[in-house]
Design a protein around this motif. Structure first.
Motif, PDB file in Angstrom:
ATOM      1  N   GLY A 230     -52.901-112.322 -43.933  1.00 41.38           N
ATOM      2  CA  GLY A 230     -52.249-111.043 -44.191  1.00 41.38           C
ATOM      3  C   GLY A 230     -50.945-110.862 -43.443  1.00 41.38           C
ATOM      4  O   GLY A 230     -50.368-109.774 -43.453  1.00 41.38           O
ATOM      5  N   GLY A 231     -50.457-111.918 -42.805  1.00 41.03           N
ATOM      6  CA  GLY A 231     -49.225-111.799 -42.025  1.00 41.03           C
ATOM      7  C   GLY A 231     -48.023-111.412 -42.865  1.00 41.03           C
ATOM      8  O   GLY A 231     -47.196-110.608 -42.440  1.00 41.03           O
ATOM      9  N   ILE A 232     -47.928-111.977 -44.084  1.00 43.22           N
ATOM     10  CA  ILE A 232     -46.788-111.651 -44.939  1.00 43.22           C
ATOM     11  C   ILE A 232     -46.824-110.181 -45.347  1.00 43.22           C
ATOM     12  O   ILE A 232     -45.784-109.538 -45.512  1.00 43.22           O
ATOM     13  CB  ILE A 232     -46.755-112.568 -46.183  1.00 43.22           C
ATOM     14  N   ASP A 233     -48.039-109.623 -45.485  1.00 44.99           N
ATOM     15  CA  ASP A 233     -48.151-108.197 -45.798  1.00 44.99           C
ATOM     16  C   ASP A 233     -47.627-107.351 -44.650  1.00 44.99           C
ATOM     17  O   ASP A 233     -46.987-106.313 -44.861  1.00 44.99           O
ATOM     18  CB  ASP A 233     -49.608-107.824 -46.091  1.00 44.99           C
ATOM     19  N   PHE A 234     -47.900-107.778 -43.425  1.00 42.04           N
ATOM     20  CA  PHE A 234     -47.408-107.048 -42.270  1.00 42.04           C
ATOM     21  C   PHE A 234     -45.881-107.033 -42.238  1.00 42.04           C
ATOM     22  O   PHE A 234     -45.259-105.994 -41.986  1.00 42.04           O
ATOM     23  CB  PHE A 234     -47.944-107.683 -40.981  1.00 42.04           C
ATOM     24  N   ILE A 235     -45.272-108.182 -42.514  1.00 38.54           N
ATOM     25  CA  ILE A 235     -43.815-108.253 -42.521  1.00 38.54           C
ATOM     26  C   ILE A 235     -43.239-107.360 -43.618  1.00 38.54           C
ATOM     27  O   ILE A 235     -42.278-106.614 -43.411  1.00 38.54           O
ATOM     28  CB  ILE A 235     -43.356-109.714 -42.699  1.00 38.54           C
ATOM     29  N   THR A 236     -43.843-107.432 -44.809  1.00 39.89           N
ATOM     30  CA  THR A 236     -43.357-106.630 -45.933  1.00 39.89           C
ATOM     31  C   THR A 236     -43.485-105.142 -45.643  1.00 39.89           C
ATOM     32  O   THR A 236     -42.561-104.358 -45.891  1.00 39.89           O
ATOM     33  CB  THR A 236     -44.134-106.991 -47.214  1.00 39.89           C
ATOM     34  N   MET A 237     -44.632-104.735 -45.096  1.00 34.70           N
ATOM     35  CA  MET A 237     -44.844-103.320 -44.806  1.00 34.70           C
ATOM     36  C   MET A 237     -43.935-102.839 -43.687  1.00 34.70           C
ATOM     37  O   MET A 237     -43.479-101.691 -43.695  1.00 34.70           O
ATOM     38  CB  MET A 237     -46.307-103.075 -44.443  1.00 34.70           C
ATOM     39  N   THR A 238     -43.659-103.704 -42.706  1.00 39.02           N
ATOM     40  CA  THR A 238     -42.733-103.334 -41.630  1.00 39.02           C
ATOM     41  C   THR A 238     -41.340-103.073 -42.195  1.00 39.02           C
ATOM     42  O   THR A 238     -40.682-102.090 -41.828  1.00 39.02           O
ATOM     43  CB  THR A 238     -42.672-104.447 -40.569  1.00 39.02           C
ATOM     44  N   ALA A 239     -40.887-103.953 -43.092  1.00 38.60           N
ATOM     45  CA  ALA A 239     -39.574-103.748 -43.720  1.00 38.60           C
ATOM     46  C   ALA A 239     -39.558-102.454 -44.521  1.00 38.60           C
ATOM     47  O   ALA A 239     -38.581-101.693 -44.490  1.00 38.60           O
ATOM     48  CB  ALA A 239     -39.241-104.946 -44.621  1.00 38.60           C
ATOM     49  N   ARG A 240     -40.646-102.193 -45.239  1.00 39.27           N
ATOM     50  CA  ARG A 240     -40.711-100.966 -46.040  1.00 39.27           C
ATOM     51  C   ARG A 240     -40.682 -99.729 -45.152  1.00 39.27           C
ATOM     52  O   ARG A 240     -39.973 -98.752 -45.444  1.00 39.27           O
ATOM     53  CB  ARG A 240     -41.989-100.981 -46.885  1.00 39.27           C
ATOM     54  N   MET A 241     -41.447 -99.740 -44.063  1.00 35.38           N
ATOM     55  CA  MET A 241     -41.494 -98.576 -43.170  1.00 35.38           C
ATOM     56  C   MET A 241     -40.146 -98.321 -42.516  1.00 35.38           C
ATOM     57  O   MET A 241     -39.719 -97.171 -42.368  1.00 35.38           O
ATOM     58  CB  MET A 241     -42.583 -98.787 -42.116  1.00 35.38           C
ATOM     59  N   LYS A 242     -39.458 -99.391 -42.139  1.00 35.03           N
ATOM     60  CA  LYS A 242     -38.126 -99.220 -41.559  1.00 35.03           C
ATOM     61  C   LYS A 242     -37.171 -98.622 -42.574  1.00 35.03           C
ATOM     62  O   LYS A 242     -36.359 -97.743 -42.234  1.00 35.03           O
ATOM     63  CB  LYS A 242     -37.597-100.568 -41.059  1.00 35.03           C
ATOM     64  N   ALA A 243     -37.256 -99.112 -43.813  1.00 34.59           N
ATOM     65  CA  ALA A 243     -36.373 -98.579 -44.854  1.00 34.59           C
ATOM     66  C   ALA A 243     -36.629 -97.093 -45.065  1.00 34.59           C
ATOM     67  O   ALA A 243     -35.691 -96.282 -45.151  1.00 34.59           O
ATOM     68  CB  ALA A 243     -36.583 -99.353 -46.156  1.00 34.59           C
ATOM     69  N   GLU A 244     -37.902 -96.692 -45.137  1.00 36.73           N
ATOM     70  CA  GLU A 244     -38.223 -95.285 -45.370  1.00 36.73           C
ATOM     71  C   GLU A 244     -37.863 -94.415 -44.171  1.00 36.73           C
ATOM     72  O   GLU A 244     -37.583 -93.225 -44.322  1.00 36.73           O
ATOM     73  CB  GLU A 244     -39.707 -95.161 -45.711  1.00 36.73           C
ATOM     74  N   LYS A 245     -37.858 -95.005 -42.978  1.00 40.23           N
ATOM     75  CA  LYS A 245     -37.515 -94.239 -41.781  1.00 40.23           C
ATOM     76  C   LYS A 245     -36.018 -94.001 -41.669  1.00 40.23           C
ATOM     77  O   LYS A 245     -35.577 -92.902 -41.307  1.00 40.23           O
ATOM     78  CB  LYS A 245     -38.014 -94.980 -40.536  1.00 40.23           C
ATOM     79  N   TYR A 246     -35.218 -95.012 -41.987  1.00 36.68           N
ATOM     80  CA  TYR A 246     -33.786 -94.944 -41.680  1.00 36.68           C
ATOM     81  C   TYR A 246     -32.888 -94.637 -42.877  1.00 36.68           C
ATOM     82  O   TYR A 246     -31.770 -94.148 -42.690  1.00 36.68           O
ATOM     83  CB  TYR A 246     -33.329 -96.264 -41.052  1.00 36.68           C
ATOM     84  N   ILE A 247     -33.314 -94.968 -44.086  1.00 32.93           N
ATOM     85  CA  ILE A 247     -32.431 -94.747 -45.231  1.00 32.93           C
ATOM     86  C   ILE A 247     -32.754 -93.387 -45.837  1.00 32.93           C
ATOM     87  O   ILE A 247     -33.704 -93.244 -46.614  1.00 32.93           O
ATOM     88  CB  ILE A 247     -32.593 -95.872 -46.273  1.00 32.93           C
ATOM     89  N   HIS A 248     -31.993 -92.389 -45.436  1.00 34.58           N
ATOM     90  CA  HIS A 248     -32.238 -91.030 -45.913  1.00 34.58           C
ATOM     91  C   HIS A 248     -30.913 -90.292 -46.006  1.00 34.58           C
ATOM     92  O   HIS A 248     -29.843 -90.832 -45.713  1.00 34.58           O
ATOM     93  CB  HIS A 248     -33.216 -90.293 -44.992  1.00 34.58           C
ATOM     94  N   GLU A 249     -30.970 -89.024 -46.386  1.00 34.82           N
ATOM     95  CA  GLU A 249     -29.765 -88.295 -46.751  1.00 34.82           C
ATOM     96  C   GLU A 249     -28.893 -87.898 -45.562  1.00 34.82           C
ATOM     97  O   GLU A 249     -27.675 -87.920 -45.638  1.00 34.82           O
ATOM     98  CB  GLU A 249     -30.139 -87.037 -47.548  1.00 34.82           C
ATOM     99  N   LYS A 250     -29.503 -87.498 -44.426  1.00 37.44           N
ATOM    100  CA  LYS A 250     -28.725 -86.838 -43.380  1.00 37.44           C
ATOM    101  C   LYS A 250     -27.628 -87.737 -42.829  1.00 37.44           C
ATOM    102  O   LYS A 250     -26.466 -87.344 -42.736  1.00 37.44           O
ATOM    103  CB  LYS A 250     -29.647 -86.377 -42.253  1.00 37.44           C
ATOM    104  N   SER A 419     -24.133 -87.541 -49.229  1.00 37.68           N
ATOM    105  CA  SER A 419     -24.024 -87.973 -47.831  1.00 37.68           C
ATOM    106  C   SER A 419     -22.572 -88.062 -47.386  1.00 37.68           C
ATOM    107  O   SER A 419     -21.868 -89.012 -47.723  1.00 37.68           O
ATOM    108  CB  SER A 419     -24.694 -89.348 -47.650  1.00 37.68           C
ATOM    109  N   PRO A 420     -22.109 -87.074 -46.598  1.00 39.38           N
ATOM    110  CA  PRO A 420     -20.740 -87.168 -46.068  1.00 39.38           C
ATOM    111  C   PRO A 420     -20.564 -88.375 -45.152  1.00 39.38           C
ATOM    112  O   PRO A 420     -19.471 -88.938 -45.051  1.00 39.38           O
ATOM    113  CB  PRO A 420     -20.578 -85.851 -45.298  1.00 39.38           C
ATOM    114  N   TYR A 421     -21.645 -88.764 -44.485  1.00 40.97           N
ATOM    115  CA  TYR A 421     -21.579 -89.923 -43.604  1.00 40.97           C
ATOM    116  C   TYR A 421     -21.289 -91.182 -44.419  1.00 40.97           C
ATOM    117  O   TYR A 421     -20.538 -92.051 -44.000  1.00 40.97           O
ATOM    118  CB  TYR A 421     -22.900 -90.067 -42.851  1.00 40.97           C
ATOM    119  N   PHE A 422     -21.905 -91.282 -45.599  1.00 42.55           N
ATOM    120  CA  PHE A 422     -21.636 -92.414 -46.478  1.00 42.55           C
ATOM    121  C   PHE A 422     -20.196 -92.381 -46.977  1.00 42.55           C
ATOM    122  O   PHE A 422     -19.498 -93.399 -46.972  1.00 42.55           O
ATOM    123  CB  PHE A 422     -22.600 -92.403 -47.669  1.00 42.55           C
ATOM    124  N   ARG A 423     -19.756 -91.201 -47.400  1.00 39.30           N
ATOM    125  CA  ARG A 423     -18.394 -91.093 -47.946  1.00 39.30           C
ATOM    126  C   ARG A 423     -17.349 -91.459 -46.897  1.00 39.30           C
ATOM    127  O   ARG A 423     -16.291 -92.004 -47.226  1.00 39.30           O
ATOM    128  CB  ARG A 423     -18.156 -89.675 -48.469  1.00 39.30           C
TER     129      ARG A 423
END
Length: 453
Positions: A230-250, A419-423
């Motif tokens: 299940g190691g590959i699942d851990f890596i995949t889920m870690t990447a997903r959790m990081k994406a959901e944590k950091y890629i947002h509107e503010k 996102s003004p930060y993106f612009r």
């Protein structure tokens, strides 16, 4: 690859995710009986070779999709996979006391129970080396006969301590070379395979077993390895959790999936020797025997004769230690990059910009061997890729100009709209996509932003 799998996981397409992960191509039921079983076997094997799953590629072989070693093929392979020496020169280091971790590796290497564990873990039925020696013989006799096992272990320890006679290295470090097709119709799209001598494979496997926990503790958390089910699942889920944590509107960040060109083949031996001398001298003996001198990669010519290609840099992909060795090179560059990115984040924090983490927006990297991603503030994206592009080649880390992928949104919207930060950093992001993005110039996962680019 990871962004696509995350998308399938989020959409609940479990079967499609399974087929994607194992390189399977779904076939409509009405077409299955019409397929040529020989061609299908070759295609499935090519698909596995394309994602570097060599063992699965071999298991799927009914008819071998092995490339013919024609002069044109060898010329192409030599140019692509056997580079010239890296410009990096090892810096002299003052002698220092050996670390406790390195001492522990030496003790483990001399332990009979650990050596038996190594023998049991060897893959059976693998191909012979250029010298015709078989790993199965060492495994079988080593597990069945104690005196034989003791003698072989003593030989492995002599190699690990750097006491292999110089005139015998040429019989220890060569490879048997062949290449698998990644696509049936393309004779230049190949996956190279190198099979080392049986004694070299055994020595590398043993020191891999002994050193992995200590090397892993140094690489964590920048490098992730798979040693459990299940190691590959851990890596995949870690990447997903990081994406959901950091890629947002503010504030918004970019998730960059980086393609490092042929890292196993390009990685600097001089840089690795410098790292091993400093941190893991217990592995220097094996390194010197296997990689200090140029390797000969023997291949069979179409006329049934033999010839060889000289390997000046990089590590054999079939070498159990090659993953650790190449990871140490990438780790060294990633640490330098993070030092610079942390300075930029600290500077933003002093100017009152806390970012999305309260620390000015510090970059979060993650690697599995040479598969690397960065979740970085938009302001740092261009700097990070330019740093890797400029500083990486001297140690054999070459950032692709056509295969990198980038995500700025998880819900298929256009970050420019909210996102003004993106612009504020849109121009630099566009430059990155133009210079380093995939061939069609798309921002993967960016929705309408892709089309605008």
């Amino acid at each position: 690859m990871i962004p696509e799998r995350i998308g399938l996981l989020r959409a609940g397409h479990v079967r499609e995710l399974y087929e994607n992960a194992y390189g399977l191509t779904p076939t409509p039921p009405n077409e299955r009986k019409q397929k040529d079983p020989v061609k299908s076997a070759i295609q499935r094997s090519c698909a596995a070779a394309a994602v570097e799953n060599h063992s699965l590629a071999i298991r799927r072989l009914h008819c071998l999709p092995i490339a013919k070693n024609t002069p044109a093929a060898i010329e192409h392979i030599t140019k692509k996979y056997f580079p010239e020496k890296c410009p990096y020169k090892m810096t002299e280091q003052p002698p220092k006391e050996e670390s406790e971790a390195s001492k522990a590796v030496r003790l483990l290497a001399a332990d009979d129970n650990v050596f038996q564990k190594t023998l049991r873990g060897l893959k059976r039925g693998t191909a012979n080396s250029p010298l015709g020696d078989s790993i199965d013989l060492l495994r079988y006799c080593g597990l069945k006969r104690e005196k034989f096992r003791h003698n072989v272990q003593m030989l492995v320890l002599e190699i690990g301590e750097g006491r292999l006679p110089e005139n015998t290295v040429q019989f220890f470090n060569p490879n048997f070379f062949f290449a698998l097709h990644k696509q049936l119709e393309d004779d230049t799209d190949l996956r190279p395979i190198g099979i080392a001598t049986a004694l070299r494979r055994l020595s590398s496997a043993h020191y891999s077993v002994c050193s992995s926990p200590y090397v892993a503790s140094k690489l964590a958390p920048l490098q992730m390895g798979i040693g459990i089910s299940g190691g590959i699942d851990f890596i995949t889920m870690t990447a997903r959790m990081k994406a959901e944590k950091y890629i947002h509107e503010k504030y918004g960040r970019t998730m960059a999936f980086l393609d490092l060109t042929n890292q196993f083949n390009n990685a600097s031996r001089e840089k690795l020797k410098e790292i091993l001398t400093s941190d893991f001298p217990c592995l220097l003996g094996y390194f010197n025997a296997a990689y200090e001198s140029t390797n000969r990669c023997w291949y069979e010519k179409p006329d049934e004769g033999w010839d060889f290609i000289l390997q000046l840099e990089g590590y054999t992909q079939g070498d159990p230690l090659s993953g650790l060795f190449s990871s140490l090179i990438l780790y060294a560059l990633t640490k330098l990059l993070l030092l610079e990115l942390d300075k930029r984040a600290d500077n933003r924090l002093r100017q009152g910009d806390e970012g999305d983490d309260g620390q000015g927006g510090k970059t979060s990297p993650q690697s599995y061997l040479d598969d690397t991603n960065l979740i970085t503030p938009h302001a740092d994206l261009e700097f990070a890729l330019e740093f890797i592009s400029e500083r990486g080649p001297e140690t054999g880390i070459i950032l692709s100009r056509t295969k990198n992928q980038f995500i700025t949104s998880l819900n298929n919207d256009n970050p420019r709209d909210h996102s003004p930060y993106f612009r504020a950093h849109e121009k630099s992001i566009e430059r990155v996509i133009t210079k380093y993005g995939s061939k069609n110039g798309e921002m993967r996962g960016g929705g309408s932003f892709s089309a605008n680019l």
